[in-house]
Design a protein around this motif. Structure first.
Motif, PDB file in Angstrom:
ATOM      1  N   MET A  28      30.404  63.027  64.739  1.00  0.00           N
ATOM      2  CA  MET A  28      30.390  61.420  64.312  1.00  0.00           C
ATOM      3  C   MET A  28      30.021  60.340  64.568  1.00  0.00           C
ATOM      4  O   MET A  28      31.005  59.699  65.785  1.00  0.00           O
ATOM      5  CB  MET A  28      31.340  61.058  62.768  1.00  0.00           C
ATOM      6  N   THR A  29      29.140  59.430  64.181  1.00  0.00           N
ATOM      7  CA  THR A  29      28.872  57.768  64.628  1.00  0.00           C
ATOM      8  C   THR A  29      29.803  57.123  64.276  1.00  0.00           C
ATOM      9  O   THR A  29      30.601  57.157  63.720  1.00  0.00           O
ATOM     10  CB  THR A  29      27.161  57.738  64.430  1.00  0.00           C
ATOM     11  N   GLU A  30      30.062  56.099  65.319  1.00  0.00           N
ATOM     12  CA  GLU A  30      30.912  54.829  64.988  1.00  0.00           C
ATOM     13  C   GLU A  30      31.076  54.053  63.544  1.00  0.00           C
ATOM     14  O   GLU A  30      31.778  54.378  62.816  1.00  0.00           O
ATOM     15  CB  GLU A  30      30.464  53.654  66.139  1.00  0.00           C
ATOM     16  N   GLU A  31      29.404  53.992  62.800  1.00  0.00           N
ATOM     17  CA  GLU A  31      29.023  53.729  61.749  1.00  0.00           C
ATOM     18  C   GLU A  31      29.276  54.515  60.889  1.00  0.00           C
ATOM     19  O   GLU A  31      30.454  54.599  59.855  1.00  0.00           O
ATOM     20  CB  GLU A  31      27.091  53.876  61.517  1.00  0.00           C
ATOM     21  N   GLN A  32      29.388  56.100  60.705  1.00  0.00           N
ATOM     22  CA  GLN A  32      29.280  57.145  60.317  1.00  0.00           C
ATOM     23  C   GLN A  32      31.858  57.212  59.787  1.00  0.00           C
ATOM     24  O   GLN A  32      32.174  57.460  58.695  1.00  0.00           O
ATOM     25  CB  GLN A  32      29.470  58.349  60.593  1.00  0.00           C
ATOM     26  N   ARG A  33      31.653  57.097  61.389  1.00  0.00           N
ATOM     27  CA  ARG A  33      33.380  57.171  61.168  1.00  0.00           C
ATOM     28  C   ARG A  33      33.862  55.206  59.814  1.00  0.00           C
ATOM     29  O   ARG A  33      34.871  55.523  59.879  1.00  0.00           O
ATOM     30  CB  ARG A  33      34.030  56.709  62.748  1.00  0.00           C
ATOM     31  N   SER A  34      33.204  54.633  60.687  1.00  0.00           N
ATOM     32  CA  SER A  34      33.532  53.227  59.750  1.00  0.00           C
ATOM     33  C   SER A  34      33.763  54.044  58.748  1.00  0.00           C
ATOM     34  O   SER A  34      34.494  53.040  57.513  1.00  0.00           O
ATOM     35  CB  SER A  34      32.989  52.031  60.243  1.00  0.00           C
ATOM     36  N   VAL A  35      32.758  54.080  57.865  1.00  0.00           N
ATOM     37  CA  VAL A  35      32.352  54.374  56.526  1.00  0.00           C
ATOM     38  C   VAL A  35      33.596  55.902  56.320  1.00  0.00           C
ATOM     39  O   VAL A  35      34.275  55.422  54.931  1.00  0.00           O
ATOM     40  CB  VAL A  35      30.916  54.381  56.505  1.00  0.00           C
ATOM     41  N   LEU A  36      33.422  56.606  56.398  1.00  0.00           N
ATOM     42  CA  LEU A  36      34.173  58.130  56.516  1.00  0.00           C
ATOM     43  C   LEU A  36      35.295  58.435  56.670  1.00  0.00           C
ATOM     44  O   LEU A  36      36.354  58.916  55.443  1.00  0.00           O
ATOM     45  CB  LEU A  36      32.812  59.220  56.454  1.00  0.00           C
ATOM     46  N   ALA A  37      36.019  57.638  57.730  1.00  0.00           N
ATOM     47  CA  ALA A  37      36.829  57.717  58.327  1.00  0.00           C
ATOM     48  C   ALA A  37      37.859  57.307  58.101  1.00  0.00           C
ATOM     49  O   ALA A  37      39.559  57.627  58.143  1.00  0.00           O
ATOM     50  CB  ALA A  37      36.920  58.529  59.280  1.00  0.00           C
ATOM     51  N   ASP A  38      37.363  55.838  58.745  1.00  0.00           N
ATOM     52  CA  ASP A  38      39.093  54.676  58.427  1.00  0.00           C
ATOM     53  C   ASP A  38      39.040  53.913  57.997  1.00  0.00           C
ATOM     54  O   ASP A  38      38.167  53.165  57.401  1.00  0.00           O
ATOM     55  CB  ASP A  38      38.368  53.813  59.593  1.00  0.00           C
ATOM     56  N   GLU A  39      40.612  54.077  57.019  1.00  0.00           N
ATOM     57  CA  GLU A  39      41.071  53.062  56.372  1.00  0.00           C
ATOM     58  C   GLU A  39      40.868  52.072  55.528  1.00  0.00           C
ATOM     59  O   GLU A  39      40.602  51.145  54.726  1.00  0.00           O
ATOM     60  CB  GLU A  39      42.232  53.618  55.588  1.00  0.00           C
ATOM     61  N   GLY A  40      41.147  51.421  57.323  1.00  0.00           N
ATOM     62  CA  GLY A  40      41.431  50.053  57.271  1.00  0.00           C
ATOM     63  C   GLY A  40      39.494  49.429  57.889  1.00  0.00           C
ATOM     64  O   GLY A  40      39.677  47.756  58.175  1.00  0.00           O
ATOM     65  N   SER A  41      38.841  50.322  58.503  1.00  0.00           N
ATOM     66  CA  SER A  41      37.490  49.141  58.212  1.00  0.00           C
ATOM     67  C   SER A  41      37.274  48.425  56.441  1.00  0.00           C
ATOM     68  O   SER A  41      37.016  48.961  55.859  1.00  0.00           O
ATOM     69  CB  SER A  41      36.483  50.822  58.171  1.00  0.00           C
ATOM     70  N   PRO A  42      36.004  47.481  57.604  1.00  0.00           N
ATOM     71  CA  PRO A  42      35.643  46.733  56.177  1.00  0.00           C
ATOM     72  C   PRO A  42      34.563  47.143  55.898  1.00  0.00           C
ATOM     73  O   PRO A  42      34.137  46.062  54.868  1.00  0.00           O
ATOM     74  CB  PRO A  42      34.922  44.911  56.902  1.00  0.00           C
ATOM     75  N   VAL A  43      34.230  48.812  56.068  1.00  0.00           N
ATOM     76  CA  VAL A  43      33.042  49.499  55.028  1.00  0.00           C
ATOM     77  C   VAL A  43      33.153  49.956  54.719  1.00  0.00           C
ATOM     78  O   VAL A  43      32.749  51.199  53.915  1.00  0.00           O
ATOM     79  CB  VAL A  43      31.940  49.585  56.050  1.00  0.00           C
ATOM     80  N   PHE A  44      34.872  50.762  55.037  1.00  0.00           N
ATOM     81  CA  PHE A  44      35.484  52.616  54.038  1.00  0.00           C
ATOM     82  C   PHE A  44      34.829  52.644  52.882  1.00  0.00           C
ATOM     83  O   PHE A  44      34.591  51.537  51.730  1.00  0.00           O
ATOM     84  CB  PHE A  44      36.439  52.194  54.250  1.00  0.00           C
TER      85      PHE A  44
END
Length: 358
Positions: A81-97
């Protein structure tokens, strides 16, 4: 052979529906997080770590690649996964989850048979009947707003509101759900007293746990409806984030809020982005909001014999409700958001004269 645009739209929507279903599976089984943490990896390695059947995992991975959620190295047959994909789909604390949306969509769609019955007979599906996953799904969907935007961006656009919060005022958070917004306010403004209310008992129990986890002493949660709040309990600020349109009697609830505000009290109110004009909602956000409305906002309101405004009331609808409730001032705030529009409403001189409701 050329296809008509509407045919392509139907194909895209059906593909998206199945992708949402598989997205739900990936979120629930932890597959997105495993790929995010361990890629590039083979389907065998991913399945082994997840404790799942490799053949199903491999087909899931291929589907997620087609959806643009996962990457594939065809030379080595590895997935990542790219960093963007990880941020949106895997990181619950991300600003773009965004994976919480899958958890909202699939349980909602499973109500289709019940929705067909209310199409035929009227009435609705109550919030409690929507299922145990919906409160958590809404919390996960809204978490990026409350963790990253509420105190740093949204309230900063509302005049001197942040200064007042930093000095210490009384705040009521209406429809607080699992308490994410209430806790964010209490953490950011320790001198202010924050009260979160919601009629859903299980949500308030989770909210209280969150406040204890964060070790906050300036926050209180109540299982109560607006109309049952003590009339002597007054507030300097009331927040109503993405909830007024769901209520059985939106104008009546705004009147209840007005009664709870101090003389210079402010209602900070948000509604989903969109227009009361249906043709103006032919964009991805408008389409999503308009199509989820019968599954949630409309039917939850009609289940109690409510007004059934639906998800999208737009600025026009919000302004009309504020006027019906008797507020003197209404201002749409200039806040950049793809998903929400924001209003500052009140009676006192804290609201600019230009915002007066005539």
């Amino acid at each position: 052979m050329s296809e008509q645009p509407i045919v392509g739209a139907v194909i895209a929507d059906v593909g998206g529906a199945f992708a949402a279903g598989l997205g739900y599976i990936g979120d629930r089984l932890g597959l997105f997080k495993i790929v995010a943490a361990n890629g590039p990896a083979s389907s065998e390695a991913i399945a082994t770590q997840a404790g799942l059947n490799e053949r199903y995992v491999r087909e899931w991975l291929k589907a997620m690649v087609s959806a643009g959620y996962v990457e594939h190295d065809s030379a080595d047959d590895l997935y990542s996964m790219t960093e963007e994909q990880r941020s949106v789909l895997a990181d619950e604390g991300s600003p773009v989850f965004g994976a919480g949306a899958f958890q909202f969509a699939l349980p909602s769609l499973l109500q289709t048979e019940a929705l067909i019955e209310v199409f035929r007979n009227g009435g609705g599906i109550s919030y409690a009947e929507l299922g145990e996953e919906i409160p958590e799904a809404i919390d996960r969907m809204h978490r990026p707003w409350f963790d990253h935007q509420l105190t740093s961006l949204w309230l900063g656009a509302a005049g001197n509101l942040q200064e007042r919060l930093e000095t210490g005022i009384r705040v009521l958070d209406v429809g607080c759900g699992l308490g994410r917004s209430t806790v964010a306010l209490a953490h950011a403004y320790p001198l202010s007293k924050i009260v979160g209310i919601d009629p859903h008992r299980k949500s308030i129990a989770r909210a209280r746990d969150l406040a204890v986890e964060r070790k906050l002493s300036n926050v209180e949660f109540r299982v109560v409806r607006l109309e049952d709040m003590p009339r002597g309990d007054r507030f300097d600020l009331v927040l109503a984030i993405d909830c007024i349109h769901d209520m059985p009697d939106p104008a009546g609830e705004l009147q209840n809020i007005r009664k709870l505000l101090n003389e210079n009290g402010i209602l900070f109110w948000s509604e989903p982005t969109g227009s009361h004009e249906p043709m103006a909602n032919r964009d991805p956000v408008g389409k999503m909001r308009a199509n989820l409305s019968p599954y949630h906002c409309l039917t939850v309101s009609l289940a109690t014999g409510g007004a059934g405004l639906g998800t999208i009331i737009g600025e026009t609808g919000a302004r009309a409700l504020a006027s019906e409730a008797g507020f003197k001032h209404f201002e749409k705030l200039d806040i950049a958001s793809a998903m929400q529009q924001f209003f500052m409403v009140g009676d006192g001189d804290r609201i600019p004269p230009r915002a007066r409701i005539d």
